[in-house]
Design an enzyme around this catalytic site. Structure first.
Site, PDB file in Angstrom:
ATOM      1  N   SER A 288      -8.322  -1.787 -14.285  1.00  0.00           N
ATOM      2  CA  SER A 288      -9.108  -1.803 -15.403  1.00  0.00           C
ATOM      3  C   SER A 288     -10.564  -1.644 -14.997  1.00  0.00           C
ATOM      4  O   SER A 288     -10.923  -1.815 -13.830  1.00  0.00           O
ATOM      5  CB  SER A 288      -9.172  -3.628 -15.662  1.00  0.00           C
ATOM      6  OG  SER A 288      -9.937  -3.754 -16.668  1.00  0.00           O
TER       7      SER A 288
ATOM      8  N   GLU B  42     -11.129 -13.445  -4.556  1.00  0.00           N
ATOM      9  CA  GLU B  42      -9.902 -14.278  -5.154  1.00  0.00           C
ATOM     10  C   GLU B  42      -8.837 -13.277  -5.609  1.00  0.00           C
ATOM     11  O   GLU B  42      -9.035 -12.152  -5.944  1.00  0.00           O
ATOM     12  CB  GLU B  42     -10.551 -15.202  -6.454  1.00  0.00           C
ATOM     13  CG  GLU B  42     -11.276 -15.946  -5.821  1.00  0.00           C
ATOM     14  CD  GLU B  42     -11.928 -17.263  -6.963  1.00  0.00           C
ATOM     15  OE1 GLU B  42     -11.787 -18.465  -6.564  1.00  0.00           O
ATOM     16  OE2 GLU B  42     -12.131 -16.933  -7.853  1.00  0.00           O
TER      17      GLU B  42
ATOM     18  N   CYS C 288      -9.560 -14.336 -16.582  1.00  0.00           N
ATOM     19  CA  CYS C 288     -10.425 -13.171 -16.642  1.00  0.00           C
ATOM     20  C   CYS C 288     -11.842 -13.372 -16.635  1.00  0.00           C
ATOM     21  O   CYS C 288     -12.189 -14.272 -17.452  1.00  0.00           O
ATOM     22  CB  CYS C 288     -10.472 -12.086 -18.103  1.00  0.00           C
ATOM     23  SG  CYS C 288      -8.524 -11.641 -18.377  1.00  0.00           S
TER      24      CYS C 288
ATOM     25  N   CYS D 264     -22.073  -7.032 -15.968  1.00  0.00           N
ATOM     26  CA  CYS D 264     -21.782  -7.564 -17.255  1.00  0.00           C
ATOM     27  C   CYS D 264     -22.095  -8.940 -17.774  1.00  0.00           C
ATOM     28  O   CYS D 264     -22.162  -9.715 -16.854  1.00  0.00           O
ATOM     29  CB  CYS D 264     -20.237  -7.176 -17.604  1.00  0.00           C
ATOM     30  SG  CYS D 264     -19.676  -5.590 -17.344  1.00  0.00           S
TER      31      CYS D 264
ATOM     32  N   CYS E 120     -19.454 -12.189 -17.228  1.00  0.00           N
ATOM     33  CA  CYS E 120     -18.500 -11.976 -16.145  1.00  0.00           C
ATOM     34  C   CYS E 120     -19.232 -12.873 -15.044  1.00  0.00           C
ATOM     35  O   CYS E 120     -20.383 -12.720 -14.637  1.00  0.00           O
ATOM     36  CB  CYS E 120     -18.118 -10.766 -15.798  1.00  0.00           C
ATOM     37  SG  CYS E 120     -16.841 -10.772 -14.506  1.00  0.00           S
TER      38      CYS E 120
ATOM     39  N   CYS F   4     -19.803  -7.484  -7.317  1.00  0.00           N
ATOM     40  CA  CYS F   4     -19.738  -6.546  -8.229  1.00  0.00           C
ATOM     41  C   CYS F   4     -21.207  -6.059  -8.539  1.00  0.00           C
ATOM     42  O   CYS F   4     -21.948  -7.126  -8.761  1.00  0.00           O
ATOM     43  CB  CYS F   4     -18.946  -6.828  -9.545  1.00  0.00           C
ATOM     44  SG  CYS F   4     -18.767  -5.484 -10.912  1.00  0.00           S
TER      45      CYS F   4
ATOM     46  N   CYS G  78      -3.049 -10.375  -9.774  1.00  0.00           N
ATOM     47  CA  CYS G  78      -4.179  -9.832 -10.256  1.00  0.00           C
ATOM     48  C   CYS G  78      -5.010  -9.664  -8.721  1.00  0.00           C
ATOM     49  O   CYS G  78      -5.397 -11.026  -8.267  1.00  0.00           O
ATOM     50  CB  CYS G  78      -4.915 -10.515 -11.332  1.00  0.00           C
ATOM     51  SG  CYS G  78      -6.667 -10.225 -11.661  1.00  0.00           S
TER      52      CYS G  78
END
Ligand code: SAH
Length: 342
Positions: free
Chosen positions: A190, A91, A332, A115, A118, A111, A104
């Site tokens: 980031s 996305e 986020c 975390c 997330c 990933c 973004c």
């Protein structure tokens, strides 16, 4: 093996043309076509047909397909789901700000950082994205939304510093005067804190903004939320960021998502103020966004008020960031490599 031509740097293209007995200037012509949205070699009208045939033989042009698009009813934020030939998808999000439009983008399909808060890490890492897959998110988001993109944030799915070489390649292409020519000062990257690659990035001395997802000021809380912290720790991370600032002169931004009962007490605020005091950094406070699979919730307005009041008294340089795209799962930590249920 035929190669992804849009991920190649200009000198690499020059090398290719020379290697097949052609003149080097062809590289710039082709580079210009590729990075202004040309989707086939046949469209490159100033390239002789025999040469176009060679390009067909040696390369492919990767074009993603638009699988889904959602537009926020509140703030005009647009979220895209792009699909690739191998079945993976990621996305990207276009946001409107007073200073211009930002996109973004994702840097990995999935990933592996794990975390706890997330959505992007649920299901792990499928693969790294190529430079051209990152660029295409910028290009096609701009094309479809009709919003001229002036800023890019590498804050979508994935850990950019876990895909270092492709990200550096992307930055070099997107910043190139013969490409989209987006200035490094308009780009933010980031990271959850891959320390050795923060050091490596500092060596390149490019003028992008480094954002660091801190989310907790002490090792106990941070290691609970972010597995990467167990190997490095907060102190080493802040040290690497200070080193980044001394090398590049660019202030680091720390991200802090406030999580109810986890990192939002005055004790945390005190520790945060003490570690940021001498760093000349900026702190972005955000509210945790909801991820249905995760038990964590956003702090209450009262906790946020008390926390930020304390930081104010300690003269910490911070802003509380607006939440965009909440109604379409585009905030986020809500991005996923597949259709989003939100
Ligand atoms: N892997 C990089 C890039 C992802 S950026 C990184 O960790 O920085 C995505 C940002 O959203 C990061 O700051 C991340 O910590 C934050 N984030 C993740 N989940 C979130 C959530 N549920 N609510 C608010 N922010 C979240």
């Amino acid at each position: 093996m035929i190669k992804d031509i849009s991920s190649m740097l200009l000198p690499e293209l020059e090398e290719y043309f020379v290697s097949i007995g052609e003149r080097a200037f062809r590289a710039r012509q082709v580079f210009l076509w590729l990075h202004s949205g040309t989707e086939s070699f046949d469209g490159m009208t100033n390239i002789p047909e025999t040469l176009r045939e060679k390009l067909h033989r040696d390369f492919y042009i990767d074009v993603p397909s638009l699988l889904e698009k959602r537009v926020s009813e509140h703030d005009g934020t647009v979220k895209y789901l792009w699909g690739y030939g191998d079945g993976n998808s990621v996305e990207s999000v276009v946001m409107e700000y007073e200073h211009g439009n930002s996109v973004c983008i994702s840097t990995q399909a999935g990933c592996r950082m794990g975390c706890a808060f997330c959505a992007s890490t649920i299901g792990g890492l499928a693969r790294n994205l190529t430079a051209s897959e990152m660029e295409a998110q910028v290009w096609y988001s701009q094309l479809d939304s009709g919003k001229k993109i002036s800023n890019i944030v590498l804050m979508g799915i994935g850990e950019p510093l876990d895909n270092f070489d492709n990200v550096m390649r992307f930055l070099s292409i997107i910043n190139h005067p013969s490409g989209m020519n987006i200035g490094m000062r308009h780009i933010s990257l980031s990271t959850c804190g891959v320390i050795e690659n923060i050091d490596k990035l500092a060596e390149y001395d490019i003028k992008l903004t480094l954002s660091v997802s801190l989310h907790a000021p002490d090792d106990e809380t941070r290691s609970r939320l972010m597995p990467i912290n167990s190997s490095s720790g907060v102190e080493k991370l802040v040290e690497a960021c200070s080193n980044y600032f001394s090398k590049t002169g660019r202030r680091v931004t720390y991200e802090y998502a406030m999580i109810d009962g986890v990192n939002d007490t005055l004790r945390h605020a005190g520790l945060l103020a003490s570690i940021l005091r001498d760093t000349r950094s900026h702190l972005n406070i955000i509210l945790l966004n909801n991820v249905p699979e995760r038990p964590l919730r956003s702090s209450s307005p009262e906790s946020v008020r008390a926390f930020t009041k304390f930081l104010d008294q300690q003269s910490v340089n911070f802003t509380v960031r607006r939440r965009l795209g909440g109604d379409i799962g585009a905030s986020c930590g809500q991005l996923r490599r597949g259709f989003n249920k939100v």
